[in-house]
Motif scaffolding. Structure first.
Motif, PDB file in Angstrom:
ATOM      1  N   THR A  59       0.851  -1.196   0.000  1.00 35.40           N
ATOM      2  CA  THR A  59       0.000   0.000   0.000  1.00 35.40           C
ATOM      3  C   THR A  59       0.883   1.241   0.000  1.00 35.40           C
ATOM      4  OG1 THR A  59      -1.623  -1.230   1.332  1.00 35.40           O
ATOM      5  CG2 THR A  59      -1.935   1.143   1.168  1.00 35.40           C
ATOM      6  N   ARG A  60       0.440   2.243  -0.751  1.00 41.12           N
ATOM      7  CA  ARG A  60       1.188   3.490  -0.852  1.00 41.12           C
ATOM      8  C   ARG A  60       0.285   4.663  -0.497  1.00 41.12           C
ATOM      9  NH1 ARG A  60       4.140   3.594  -6.215  1.00 41.12           N
ATOM     10  NH2 ARG A  60       5.427   2.137  -5.030  1.00 41.12           N
ATOM     11  N   ALA A  61       0.808   5.569   0.324  1.00 41.48           N
ATOM     12  CA  ALA A  61       0.081   6.785   0.657  1.00 41.48           C
ATOM     13  C   ALA A  61       0.254   7.790  -0.476  1.00 41.48           C
ATOM     14  CB  ALA A  61       0.585   7.368   1.971  1.00 41.48           C
ATOM     15  N   VAL A  62      -0.856   8.302  -0.966  1.00 42.00           N
ATOM     16  CA  VAL A  62      -0.850   9.307  -2.029  1.00 42.00           C
ATOM     17  C   VAL A  62      -1.319  10.622  -1.418  1.00 42.00           C
ATOM     18  CG1 VAL A  62      -1.761   9.965  -4.276  1.00 42.00           C
ATOM     19  CG2 VAL A  62      -1.346   7.551  -3.754  1.00 42.00           C
ATOM     20  N   VAL A  63      -0.442  11.626  -1.414  1.00 38.71           N
ATOM     21  CA  VAL A  63      -0.756  12.908  -0.783  1.00 38.71           C
ATOM     22  C   VAL A  63      -1.458  13.803  -1.801  1.00 38.71           C
ATOM     23  CG1 VAL A  63       0.169  14.911   0.426  1.00 38.71           C
ATOM     24  CG2 VAL A  63       1.262  12.662   0.707  1.00 38.71           C
ATOM     25  N   ASN A  64      -2.745  14.042  -1.578  1.00 38.06           N
ATOM     26  CA  ASN A  64      -3.513  14.911  -2.475  1.00 38.06           C
ATOM     27  C   ASN A  64      -3.365  16.382  -2.105  1.00 38.06           C
ATOM     28  OD1 ASN A  64      -4.698  12.682  -3.859  1.00 38.06           O
ATOM     29  ND2 ASN A  64      -6.076  12.401  -2.145  1.00 38.06           N
ATOM     30  N   ALA A  65      -3.303  16.670  -0.818  1.00 34.79           N
ATOM     31  CA  ALA A  65      -3.191  18.055  -0.356  1.00 34.79           C
ATOM     32  C   ALA A  65      -2.359  18.078   0.913  1.00 34.79           C
ATOM     33  CB  ALA A  65      -4.577  18.645  -0.098  1.00 34.79           C
ATOM     34  N   PHE A  66      -1.504  19.085   1.011  1.00 28.22           N
ATOM     35  CA  PHE A  66      -0.649  19.249   2.187  1.00 28.22           C
ATOM     36  C   PHE A  66      -0.335  20.744   2.261  1.00 28.22           C
ATOM     37  CE2 PHE A  66       3.419  17.398   4.362  1.00 28.22           C
ATOM     38  CZ  PHE A  66       2.983  17.933   5.567  1.00 28.22           C
ATOM     39  N   ASP A  67      -1.121  21.472   3.033  1.00 28.18           N
ATOM     40  CA  ASP A  67      -1.071  22.929   3.035  1.00 28.18           C
ATOM     41  C   ASP A  67      -0.861  23.471   4.436  1.00 28.18           C
ATOM     42  OD1 ASP A  67      -1.739  23.079   0.223  1.00 28.18           O
ATOM     43  OD2 ASP A  67      -3.808  22.613   0.787  1.00 28.18           O
ATOM     44  N   VAL A  68      -0.178  24.616   4.497  1.00 30.60           N
ATOM     45  CA  VAL A  68       0.038  25.330   5.748  1.00 30.60           C
ATOM     46  C   VAL A  68      -0.712  26.664   5.676  1.00 30.60           C
ATOM     47  CG1 VAL A  68       1.746  26.430   7.243  1.00 30.60           C
ATOM     48  CG2 VAL A  68       2.298  24.261   6.116  1.00 30.60           C
ATOM     49  N   PHE A  69      -1.526  26.941   6.687  1.00 34.71           N
ATOM     50  CA  PHE A  69      -2.233  28.211   6.792  1.00 34.71           C
ATOM     51  C   PHE A  69      -1.467  29.103   7.777  1.00 34.71           C
ATOM     52  CE2 PHE A  69      -5.294  25.102   5.431  1.00 34.71           C
ATOM     53  CZ  PHE A  69      -6.026  25.766   4.452  1.00 34.71           C
ATOM     54  N   VAL A  99      -0.585  32.912   9.912  1.00 30.67           N
ATOM     55  CA  VAL A  99      -1.230  33.916  10.738  1.00 30.67           C
ATOM     56  C   VAL A  99      -1.587  35.165   9.932  1.00 30.67           C
ATOM     57  CG1 VAL A  99       0.887  35.064  11.471  1.00 30.67           C
ATOM     58  CG2 VAL A  99      -1.078  35.019  13.012  1.00 30.67           C
ATOM     59  N   LYS A 100      -0.939  35.349   8.794  1.00 31.31           N
ATOM     60  CA  LYS A 100      -1.239  36.492   7.939  1.00 31.31           C
ATOM     61  C   LYS A 100      -2.314  36.187   6.904  1.00 31.31           C
ATOM     62  CE  LYS A 100       3.466  38.305   8.474  1.00 31.31           C
ATOM     63  NZ  LYS A 100       4.708  38.730   7.788  1.00 31.31           N
ATOM     64  N   GLY A 101      -2.954  35.030   7.046  1.00 30.54           N
ATOM     65  CA  GLY A 101      -4.048  34.673   6.145  1.00 30.54           C
ATOM     66  C   GLY A 101      -3.629  33.958   4.882  1.00 30.54           C
ATOM     67  N   GLY A 102      -2.366  33.557   4.789  1.00 25.72           N
ATOM     68  CA  GLY A 102      -1.889  32.878   3.595  1.00 25.72           C
ATOM     69  C   GLY A 102      -2.141  31.379   3.631  1.00 25.72           C
ATOM     70  N   LYS A 103      -2.042  30.755   2.460  1.00 27.23           N
ATOM     71  CA  LYS A 103      -2.147  29.302   2.318  1.00 27.23           C
ATOM     72  C   LYS A 103      -0.992  28.865   1.435  1.00 27.23           C
ATOM     73  CE  LYS A 103      -5.087  25.645   0.407  1.00 27.23           C
ATOM     74  NZ  LYS A 103      -6.364  25.351  -0.310  1.00 27.23           N
ATOM     75  N   LEU A 104      -0.071  28.090   2.008  1.00 28.65           N
ATOM     76  CA  LEU A 104       1.147  27.699   1.321  1.00 28.65           C
ATOM     77  C   LEU A 104       1.188  26.186   1.158  1.00 28.65           C
ATOM     78  CD1 LEU A 104       3.576  29.970   3.380  1.00 28.65           C
ATOM     79  CD2 LEU A 104       2.439  30.529   1.222  1.00 28.65           C
ATOM     80  N   GLN A 105       1.667  25.721   0.012  1.00 25.00           N
ATOM     81  CA  GLN A 105       1.729  24.288  -0.267  1.00 25.00           C
ATOM     82  C   GLN A 105       3.091  23.714   0.119  1.00 25.00           C
ATOM     83  OE1 GLN A 105       0.734  23.734  -4.417  1.00 25.00           O
ATOM     84  NE2 GLN A 105      -1.437  23.509  -3.938  1.00 25.00           N
ATOM     85  N   ILE A 121       9.374  22.494   4.248  1.00 26.10           N
ATOM     86  CA  ILE A 121       8.607  22.611   5.489  1.00 26.10           C
ATOM     87  C   ILE A 121       9.225  23.646   6.425  1.00 26.10           C
ATOM     88  CG2 ILE A 121       9.748  20.856   6.923  1.00 26.10           C
ATOM     89  CD1 ILE A 121       5.974  21.071   6.359  1.00 26.10           C
ATOM     90  N   ASP A 122      10.541  23.853   6.336  1.00 26.68           N
ATOM     91  CA  ASP A 122      11.212  24.813   7.210  1.00 26.68           C
ATOM     92  C   ASP A 122      10.671  26.224   6.965  1.00 26.68           C
ATOM     93  OD1 ASP A 122      13.167  25.745   9.063  1.00 26.68           O
ATOM     94  OD2 ASP A 122      14.400  26.386   7.372  1.00 26.68           O
ATOM     95  N   ASP A 123      10.603  26.616   5.696  1.00 30.68           N
ATOM     96  CA  ASP A 123      10.104  27.957   5.374  1.00 30.68           C
ATOM     97  C   ASP A 123       8.625  28.096   5.726  1.00 30.68           C
ATOM     98  OD1 ASP A 123      12.575  28.751   4.436  1.00 30.68           O
ATOM     99  OD2 ASP A 123      12.147  28.110   2.382  1.00 30.68           O
ATOM    100  N   LEU A 124       7.857  27.042   5.485  1.00 29.20           N
ATOM    101  CA  LEU A 124       6.416  27.130   5.708  1.00 29.20           C
ATOM    102  C   LEU A 124       6.088  27.247   7.193  1.00 29.20           C
ATOM    103  CD1 LEU A 124       4.939  24.626   3.097  1.00 29.20           C
ATOM    104  CD2 LEU A 124       5.586  27.019   2.838  1.00 29.20           C
ATOM    105  N   LEU A 125       6.731  26.425   8.002  1.00 34.23           N
ATOM    106  CA  LEU A 125       6.418  26.441   9.429  1.00 34.23           C
ATOM    107  C   LEU A 125       7.108  27.597  10.155  1.00 34.23           C
ATOM    108  CD1 LEU A 125       6.335  22.650  10.361  1.00 34.23           C
ATOM    109  CD2 LEU A 125       4.459  24.178   9.768  1.00 34.23           C
ATOM    110  N   ASN A 126       7.900  28.355   9.433  1.00 41.90           N
ATOM    111  CA  ASN A 126       8.462  29.582   9.990  1.00 41.90           C
ATOM    112  C   ASN A 126       7.748  30.814   9.443  1.00 41.90           C
ATOM    113  OD1 ASN A 126      10.567  28.980  11.910  1.00 41.90           O
ATOM    114  ND2 ASN A 126      11.662  28.006  10.207  1.00 41.90           N
ATOM    115  N   SER A 127       6.557  30.594   8.889  1.00 40.15           N
ATOM    116  CA  SER A 127       5.785  31.702   8.320  1.00 40.15           C
ATOM    117  C   SER A 127       4.612  32.079   9.210  1.00 40.15           C
ATOM    118  CB  SER A 127       5.281  31.313   6.927  1.00 40.15           C
ATOM    119  OG  SER A 127       4.419  30.169   7.017  1.00 40.15           O
ATOM    120  N   GLY A 128       4.659  31.654  10.472  1.00 40.49           N
ATOM    121  CA  GLY A 128       3.550  31.941  11.372  1.00 40.49           C
ATOM    122  C   GLY A 128       2.384  30.994  11.154  1.00 40.49           C
ATOM    123  N   PRO A 129       2.588  29.680  11.299  1.00 44.54           N
ATOM    124  CA  PRO A 129       1.525  28.715  10.970  1.00 44.54           C
ATOM    125  C   PRO A 129       0.433  28.690  12.036  1.00 44.54           C
ATOM    126  CG  PRO A 129       3.412  27.565  11.891  1.00 44.54           C
ATOM    127  CD  PRO A 129       3.828  29.009  11.751  1.00 44.54           C
TER     128      PRO A 129
END
Length: 337
Positions: free
Chosen positions: A193-203, A205-211, A248-256
């Protein structure tokens, strides 16, 4: 869970099966190359109906060679009186008391099972019946084995909230030293079995949505799985997204404030029919996500506020009010209030 896989197997049998000969093959309509070696039943019923157009009474034996229990094929005998030549033809059915299939096992030949009907008149002369119909209903399975198909099983989107920024953000930046997102896998389905990632997003604090971007999202993540000699075991593993294999480093340092993910599972992803798998009625897979934001890093001019509502309605006659603020600081940073 395994109910989705067993549901595909149950749907392979037609609800009503007209028997159009003394030996009738019933191909199992299985999805995406599924090839069954064995399917064990924990419950289910078999119902028949048949009419006798012959002027002699007949003894009938219905047999399903590929349905076995203790090495013996399923069979059910019954008799039908002679037809007088006028009026309704005599018939027989076990609908009021269906035959139980508990403990039987399908062993299909090339994904086909056969319904054999042997009707004998006096002198053991084989005759034909009319309007013979059989039915399998209320089937429930305990085990299946074989190549269980290259199939996608849809997961559900889930969101993990990050309450670090639960106060009212105003300004500034926080950088975490080594943020990580871990996917924890548990699997007792004995299938590649293989996990298929359809969506993986970080929201943020400034209202952004980053993939989240990573080569692994394109290729998928393989689950560990128990082998045929490991029925009942649950295999576990963890895959960690870090700054070395993703952004992930940049995304989780964007105020998640939250991370949302949607992961499906695809069975037999490489389509190798030589790998025979299994599933039981207790088999499952589970995916959980963990976000790790170590409190080590940098803070630059970060400001936040929190509003407290108070009721001064009982103080209308007060001439003086004193506010006190008590602050305890347990982190190695200077704070201004």
């Amino acid at each position: 869970t395994s109910e989705e896989i067993f549901g595909n197997i149950s749907a392979a049998l037609p609800p009503l099966i007209p028997v159009l000969g003394n030996s009738m093959p019933i191909p199992l309509v299985l999805p995406n190359g599924t090839d069954l070696d064995r399917v064990d039943l924990k419950s289910g019923n078999f119902i028949f109906y048949a009419e006798n157009p012959n002027p002699q009474p007949v003894n009938v034996l219905i047999t399903i060679p590929e349905l076995l229990r203790d090495g013996q094929s399923f069979s059910i005998p019954f008799s039908i009186p002679a037809y007088s030549g006028s009026g309704a033809r005599p018939s027989a059915t076990n609908a009021p008391a269906p035959a139980s299939l508990q403990g039987y096992s399908f062993r299909p030949e090339g994904d086909t099972i056969h319904i054999q009907v042997k009707a004998l008149a006096s002198g053991n002369v084989q005759v034909n019946l009319q309007n013979t119909v059989v039915q399998f209903n209320q089937l429930a399975f305990s085990y299946a084995e074989g190549f269980l198909g290259k199939l996608i099983y849809e997961g559900e989107q889930d969101t993990v909230s990050i309450d670090f920024f639960e106060t009212q953000y105003i300004q500034g930046d926080i950088r975490f030293a080594d943020p990580r997102v871990s996917f924890h896998f548990e699997n007792s389905l004995g299938i590649p079995t293989r996990a298929v990632v359809n969506a993986f997003d970080v929201f943020t604090v400034k209202g952004g949505k980053l993939q989240v971007e990573s080569p692994v999202i394109q290729t998928g993540i393989d689950f560990p799985y128990p082998l045929l000699n490991e029925v009942g075991q649950t295999k576990t593993s963890t895959f960690v997204f870090t700054k070395a294999n993703s952004n992930i480093d940049d995304l989780l340092n964007s105020g998640p404030t939250a991370v949302a993910y949607d992961v499906d599972a695809i069975t037999h992803p490489d389509g190798n029919t030589a790998i025979r798998g299994f599933v039981t009625d207790k088999s499952f897979y589970r995916i959980q996500m963990e976000i790790d934001l170590p409190l080590e890093g940098q803070i630059d001019q970060f400001a936040a506020e929190r509003v407290f509502n108070i009721d001064l309605g009982d103080l209308q006659d007060a001439q003086k009010v004193e506010f006190k603020m008590v602050a305890d600081n347990f982190i190695p940073l200077d704070l201004d209030l």
